[in-house]
Design a protein around this motif. Structure first.
Motif, PDB file in Angstrom:
ATOM      1  N   THR A 180      -6.169  13.566 -10.685  1.00 12.34           N
ATOM      2  CA  THR A 180      -7.626  13.603 -10.870  1.00 12.34           C
ATOM      3  C   THR A 180      -8.328  13.984  -9.572  1.00 12.34           C
ATOM      4  OG1 THR A 180      -7.952  11.253 -10.312  1.00 12.34           O
ATOM      5  CG2 THR A 180      -7.472  11.788 -12.611  1.00 12.34           C
ATOM      6  N   ILE A 181      -7.631  13.837  -8.451  1.00 14.75           N
ATOM      7  CA  ILE A 181      -8.178  14.204  -7.146  1.00 14.75           C
ATOM      8  C   ILE A 181      -7.725  15.605  -6.745  1.00 14.75           C
ATOM      9  CG2 ILE A 181      -8.250  13.580  -4.693  1.00 14.75           C
ATOM     10  CD1 ILE A 181      -7.447  10.702  -5.641  1.00 14.75           C
ATOM     11  N   ASN A 182      -6.433  15.838  -6.886  1.00  9.58           N
ATOM     12  CA  ASN A 182      -5.849  17.125  -6.519  1.00  9.58           C
ATOM     13  C   ASN A 182      -4.833  17.539  -7.585  1.00  9.58           C
ATOM     14  OD1 ASN A 182      -4.702  19.363  -5.387  1.00  9.58           O
ATOM     15  ND2 ASN A 182      -3.770  18.299  -3.641  1.00  9.58           N
ATOM     16  N   PRO A 183      -5.203  18.411  -8.481  1.00 10.90           N
ATOM     17  CA  PRO A 183      -4.276  18.826  -9.554  1.00 10.90           C
ATOM     18  C   PRO A 183      -3.019  19.511  -9.031  1.00 10.90           C
ATOM     19  CG  PRO A 183      -6.547  19.454 -10.047  1.00 10.90           C
ATOM     20  CD  PRO A 183      -6.541  18.999  -8.622  1.00 10.90           C
ATOM     21  N   ASP A 184      -3.044  19.971  -7.783  1.00 11.72           N
ATOM     22  CA  ASP A 184      -1.887  20.677  -7.232  1.00 11.72           C
ATOM     23  C   ASP A 184      -1.046  19.802  -6.306  1.00 11.72           C
ATOM     24  OD1 ASP A 184      -2.692  23.070  -8.503  1.00 11.72           O
ATOM     25  OD2 ASP A 184      -4.109  23.472  -6.886  1.00 11.72           O
ATOM     26  N   ALA A 185      -1.217  18.499  -6.375  1.00 12.64           N
ATOM     27  CA  ALA A 185      -0.522  17.605  -5.446  1.00 12.64           C
ATOM     28  C   ALA A 185       0.977  17.524  -5.715  1.00 12.64           C
ATOM     29  CB  ALA A 185      -1.134  16.209  -5.508  1.00 12.64           C
ATOM     30  N   PHE A 186       1.391  17.831  -6.930  1.00 16.52           N
ATOM     31  CA  PHE A 186       2.804  17.737  -7.301  1.00 16.52           C
ATOM     32  C   PHE A 186       3.360  19.130  -7.584  1.00 16.52           C
ATOM     33  CE2 PHE A 186       0.893  13.700  -8.115  1.00 16.52           C
ATOM     34  CZ  PHE A 186       1.878  12.758  -7.905  1.00 16.52           C
ATOM     35  N   GLN A 187       4.660  19.225  -7.483  1.00 16.20           N
ATOM     36  CA  GLN A 187       5.318  20.482  -7.823  1.00 16.20           C
ATOM     37  C   GLN A 187       5.092  20.784  -9.305  1.00 16.20           C
ATOM     38  OE1 GLN A 187       6.712  22.793  -6.154  1.00 16.20           O
ATOM     39  NE2 GLN A 187       7.541  21.968  -4.232  1.00 16.20           N
ATOM     40  N   ALA A 188       4.797  22.044  -9.587  1.00 14.47           N
ATOM     41  CA  ALA A 188       4.638  22.433 -10.986  1.00 14.47           C
ATOM     42  C   ALA A 188       5.979  22.333 -11.702  1.00 14.47           C
ATOM     43  CB  ALA A 188       4.092  23.858 -11.075  1.00 14.47           C
ATOM     44  N   GLY A 201       4.446  19.534   1.445  1.00 12.24           N
ATOM     45  CA  GLY A 201       3.200  18.840   1.153  1.00 12.24           C
ATOM     46  C   GLY A 201       3.085  18.334  -0.260  1.00 12.24           C
ATOM     47  N   LYS A 202       3.973  18.774  -1.137  1.00 13.04           N
ATOM     48  CA  LYS A 202       3.950  18.311  -2.524  1.00 13.04           C
ATOM     49  C   LYS A 202       4.591  16.915  -2.615  1.00 13.04           C
ATOM     50  CE  LYS A 202       2.373  22.288  -4.131  1.00 13.04           C
ATOM     51  NZ  LYS A 202       0.985  22.428  -4.666  1.00 13.04           N
ATOM     52  N   ILE A 203       4.042  16.100  -3.485  1.00  9.69           N
ATOM     53  CA  ILE A 203       4.554  14.738  -3.645  1.00  9.69           C
ATOM     54  C   ILE A 203       5.884  14.761  -4.388  1.00  9.69           C
ATOM     55  CG2 ILE A 203       4.080  12.447  -4.576  1.00  9.69           C
ATOM     56  CD1 ILE A 203       1.110  13.049  -4.270  1.00  9.69           C
ATOM     57  N   GLN A 204       6.866  14.057  -3.804  1.00 10.59           N
ATOM     58  CA  GLN A 204       8.216  14.030  -4.367  1.00 10.59           C
ATOM     59  C   GLN A 204       8.394  12.798  -5.257  1.00 10.59           C
ATOM     60  OE1 GLN A 204      10.896  15.217  -0.734  1.00 10.59           O
ATOM     61  NE2 GLN A 204       9.145  14.074   0.031  1.00 10.59           N
ATOM     62  N   GLU A 205       9.532  12.726  -5.910  1.00  6.81           N
ATOM     63  CA  GLU A 205       9.857  11.560  -6.714  1.00  6.81           C
ATOM     64  C   GLU A 205       9.907  10.312  -5.830  1.00  6.81           C
ATOM     65  OE1 GLU A 205      10.489  11.149  -9.963  1.00  6.81           O
ATOM     66  OE2 GLU A 205      10.263  13.241 -10.588  1.00  6.81           O
ATOM     67  N   ILE A 228       0.858  -1.179   0.000  1.00 10.40           N
ATOM     68  CA  ILE A 228       0.000   0.000   0.000  1.00 10.40           C
ATOM     69  C   ILE A 228       0.896   1.231   0.000  1.00 10.40           C
ATOM     70  CG2 ILE A 228      -1.790   1.262   1.253  1.00 10.40           C
ATOM     71  CD1 ILE A 228      -2.573  -1.406   2.568  1.00 10.40           C
ATOM     72  N   ILE A 229       0.805   2.026  -1.044  1.00  5.52           N
ATOM     73  CA  ILE A 229       1.645   3.216  -1.123  1.00  5.52           C
ATOM     74  C   ILE A 229       0.781   4.471  -1.023  1.00  5.52           C
ATOM     75  CG2 ILE A 229       3.359   2.011  -2.504  1.00  5.52           C
ATOM     76  CD1 ILE A 229       2.420   3.617  -4.938  1.00  5.52           C
ATOM     77  N   SER A 230       1.392   5.524  -0.501  1.00  9.96           N
ATOM     78  CA  SER A 230       0.668   6.776  -0.309  1.00  9.96           C
ATOM     79  C   SER A 230       1.644   7.940  -0.329  1.00  9.96           C
ATOM     80  CB  SER A 230      -0.063   6.741   1.044  1.00  9.96           C
ATOM     81  OG  SER A 230      -0.717   7.972   1.290  1.00  9.96           O
ATOM     82  N   ASN A 231       1.086   9.123  -0.481  1.00  5.40           N
ATOM     83  CA  ASN A 231       1.900  10.327  -0.279  1.00  5.40           C
ATOM     84  C   ASN A 231       2.264  10.428   1.199  1.00  5.40           C
ATOM     85  OD1 ASN A 231      -0.940  10.740   0.133  1.00  5.40           O
ATOM     86  ND2 ASN A 231      -0.548  12.918   0.378  1.00  5.40           N
ATOM     87  N   HIS A 232       3.312  11.195   1.505  1.00  2.00           N
ATOM     88  CA  HIS A 232       3.828  11.224   2.880  1.00  2.00           C
ATOM     89  C   HIS A 232       4.205  12.655   3.244  1.00  2.00           C
ATOM     90  CE1 HIS A 232       5.305   9.720   6.533  1.00  2.00           C
ATOM     91  NE2 HIS A 232       6.555   9.434   6.201  1.00  2.00           N
ATOM     92  N   ALA A 233       3.350  13.259   4.088  1.00  2.36           N
ATOM     93  CA  ALA A 233       3.617  14.648   4.474  1.00  2.36           C
ATOM     94  C   ALA A 233       3.390  14.909   5.953  1.00  2.36           C
ATOM     95  CB  ALA A 233       2.735  15.599   3.645  1.00  2.36           C
ATOM     96  N   SER A 234       3.097  13.855   6.732  1.00  2.00           N
ATOM     97  CA  SER A 234       2.879  14.092   8.168  1.00  2.00           C
ATOM     98  C   SER A 234       3.055  12.797   8.943  1.00  2.00           C
ATOM     99  CB  SER A 234       1.475  14.654   8.413  1.00  2.00           C
ATOM    100  OG  SER A 234       0.523  13.627   8.504  1.00  2.00           O
ATOM    101  N   HIS A 235       3.141  12.945  10.283  1.00  3.20           N
ATOM    102  CA  HIS A 235       3.216  11.766  11.150  1.00  3.20           C
ATOM    103  C   HIS A 235       1.890  11.014  11.188  1.00  3.20           C
ATOM    104  CE1 HIS A 235       7.210  12.504  12.522  1.00  3.20           C
ATOM    105  NE2 HIS A 235       6.919  13.672  13.070  1.00  3.20           N
ATOM    106  N   LEU A 236       0.840  11.606  10.674  1.00  6.76           N
ATOM    107  CA  LEU A 236      -0.463  10.962  10.691  1.00  6.76           C
ATOM    108  C   LEU A 236      -0.596   9.861   9.641  1.00  6.76           C
ATOM    109  CD1 LEU A 236      -2.868  14.030  10.964  1.00  6.76           C
ATOM    110  CD2 LEU A 236      -2.538  12.254  12.689  1.00  6.76           C
ATOM    111  N   ASP A 237       0.273   9.845   8.674  1.00 11.47           N
ATOM    112  CA  ASP A 237       0.029   9.072   7.459  1.00 11.47           C
ATOM    113  C   ASP A 237      -0.133   7.570   7.709  1.00 11.47           C
ATOM    114  OD1 ASP A 237       0.212  11.511   6.270  1.00 11.47           O
ATOM    115  OD2 ASP A 237       2.236  11.228   5.507  1.00 11.47           O
ATOM    116  N   ALA A 238       0.829   6.967   8.383  1.00  9.69           N
ATOM    117  CA  ALA A 238       0.752   5.516   8.588  1.00  9.69           C
ATOM    118  C   ALA A 238      -0.444   5.144   9.455  1.00  9.69           C
ATOM    119  CB  ALA A 238       2.045   5.010   9.216  1.00  9.69           C
ATOM    120  N   VAL A 239      -0.647   5.881  10.535  1.00 11.50           N
ATOM    121  CA  VAL A 239      -1.739   5.516  11.445  1.00 11.50           C
ATOM    122  C   VAL A 239      -3.106   5.805  10.826  1.00 11.50           C
ATOM    123  CG1 VAL A 239      -0.376   5.697  13.547  1.00 11.50           C
ATOM    124  CG2 VAL A 239      -1.519   7.734  12.649  1.00 11.50           C
TER     125      VAL A 239
END
Length: 251
Positions: A233-241, A163-167, A73-84
């Motif tokens: 498709t969910i958040n067009p601004d999720a990645f760095q422009a 908060g932007k998704i990295q490589e 299961i993969i996800s974006n990662h921007a906080s300590h909340l993510d795994a829990v």
């Protein structure tokens, strides 16, 4: 660090060269099961119900569980909340098959964190400076040997500062391709606002976990491209422009 007890069936099957690792062992004993249950009640029925309003969108996990005994299961990662928060979204009856790849230098730094990681999170410590590939070999072994395993892993490797998704790092594809384990795309919306890097405690608010498609094993570039296509498709601004190409026109 104190050595772990490997006296359970899953871990006695590990090759000898991996048994010296200071790893969490999933003891299926009454104490650990009770701790996991108490933690699940606290997490699912209190924290993510009243303090953080967690909503899950997409295919229900109980449907996925019927057809996917093994998943990464993969996800974006921007906080300590993510795994829990991902764990809180998964029915507690599946938790004994749920593992989290966790940074050893954070989740296993003291007795309290280690206890929590061991008994509540099902964390597999990942040594980010591991040059022998021992943690990689362990996860490959588990994904190969265990009849059921859902592994939460964050392919960015570390939390995003803005908060932007990295490589993505290539480890996810290594696990997936070598064990032929499919990947489940998920995306956390609102995690960076509730508990960004550097903030001591999370803020109350709304968090949405989007559960996306199951993607077959593939090279990391292919996985990243497919994940990006779905997330925008969910958040067009999720990645760095992407910076635009400099114009050749003379002013």
């Amino acid at each position: 660090m104190k050595d772990w007890n490997y006296d359970n069936e899953q871990w006695t099957k590990l090759p000898t060269y991996l048994k010296h690792l200071p790893l969490f062992t999933r003891h299926i004993d009454l104490f650990s099961v009770a701790m996991r249950f108490v933690w699940s009640v606290f997490l699912k029925n209190i924290v993510f119900k009243f303090y953080i309003r967690l909503k899950v969108k997409g295919t229900p996990f109980k449907e996925i569980y019927r057809t996917q005994p093994k998943l990464i299961i993969i996800s974006n990662h921007a906080s300590h909340l993510d795994a829990v928060s991902i764990a809180a979204s998964i029915p507690r009856r599946f938790w004994l098959s749920l593992y989290i790849a966790a940074a050893k230098d954070y989740f296993f730094t003291n007795a309290l964190f280690t206890f929590f990681s061991k008994h509540c999170l099902g964390a597999i410590p990942i040594d980010r400076k591991d040059r022998k590939g021992e943690a990689i070999n362990l996860i490959l072994k588990l994904l190969t040997e265990l009849p059921r395993m859902w592994l939460i892993i964050f392919p960015e490797g570390t939390r995003s500062k803005d908060g932007k998704i990295q490589e993505f790092k290539r480890g996810v594809s290594i696990f997936s391709e070598r064990t032929q384990t499919p990947l489940l795309f998920t995306y956390l919306e609102g995690n960076a606002e509730l508990w960004p890097k550097g903030q001591p405690i999370p803020l109350p608010g709304k968090l949405v976990l989007h559960v996306g498609p199951v993607h077959p094993p593939g090279p990391i570039q292919q996985v990243y491209a497919a994940y990006k296509e779905w997330v925008v498709t969910i958040n067009p601004d999720a990645f760095q422009a992407i910076p635009s190409e400099p114009s050749n026109e003379q002013e």
